[in-house]
Write an enzyme that holds these catalytic residues in place. Structure first.
Site, PDB file in Angstrom:
ATOM      1  N   THR A 177       0.811  -1.218   0.000  1.00 46.70           N
ATOM      2  CA  THR A 177       0.000   0.000   0.000  1.00 46.70           C
ATOM      3  C   THR A 177       0.844   1.268   0.000  1.00 46.70           C
ATOM      4  OG1 THR A 177      -0.133   0.222   2.409  1.00 46.70           O
ATOM      5  CG2 THR A 177      -1.760  -1.209   1.354  1.00 46.70           C
ATOM      6  N   ASP A 178       0.160   2.363  -0.263  1.00 45.97           N
ATOM      7  CA  ASP A 178       0.782   3.678  -0.102  1.00 45.97           C
ATOM      8  C   ASP A 178       0.592   4.114   1.351  1.00 45.97           C
ATOM      9  OD1 ASP A 178      -1.876   4.560   0.141  1.00 45.97           O
ATOM     10  OD2 ASP A 178      -1.928   5.425  -1.864  1.00 45.97           O
ATOM     11  N   ALA A 179       0.966   5.323   1.682  1.00 45.78           N
ATOM     12  CA  ALA A 179       0.896   5.808   3.059  1.00 45.78           C
ATOM     13  C   ALA A 179      -0.536   5.851   3.599  1.00 45.78           C
ATOM     14  CB  ALA A 179       1.530   7.196   3.162  1.00 45.78           C
TER      15      ALA A 179
END
Length: 144
Positions: A24-26
């Site tokens: 995932t991203d942040a």
């Protein structure tokens, strides 16, 4: 694309995936390149399920499958901890390539990704397309 087009056929191969932080991203939303890894793993497991050891094939023949072309529809996003199902279905076989239809859906059946992936059989020594050996993958459809 209609829901009927998104439904994999009953004979398609399915591989389960869980979304981890690394995917995932942040914000906890699956990064787009992670879907490529999920599909690659499912194709690899499909081959393994056919009794094909890609390392052994490479050693014995000098051949490997490389992605030649990919079309992806990003329909919805997956998020951290989602349980996903990745499908693999052979759509077409040519002398030196295979076209796969692949979907990624959440465990509840909601479609997230619809893709077509063409892999080419390549002679790694010359980096040129090579004919797929007739007995390499059992059950492949006839050459078009």
């Amino acid at each position: 694309m209609s829901d009927a087009e998104l439904e994999p056929s009953p004979g398609s191969f399915r591989w389960p995936v869980r979304v981890y932080w690394e995917d995932t991203d942040a914000g906890g939303v699956v990064y787009h390149a992670s879907y490529l890894r999920f599909m690659e793993r499912a194709r690899t497991e499909w081959l393994r399920g056919q009794g094909i050891d890609q390392s052994a094939v490479k050693e014995a023949t000098g051949l490997a499958f490389l992605v030649r072309d990919m079309h992806i529809d990003f329909l919805r996003a997956a998020v951290l901890d989602d349980e996903l199902s990745v499908t693999v279905e052979v759509k077409e076989r040519r002398a030196a390539s295979i076209l796969f239809g692949q979907t990624i859906s959440r465990a509840d059946g909601i479609p997230l990704i619809q893709a077509q992936v063409r892999v080419a059989c390549v002679d790694l020594h010359h980096m040129r397309p090579a004919k797929i050996p007739a007995d390499l993958i059992p059950g492949l459809p006839p050459i078009k």
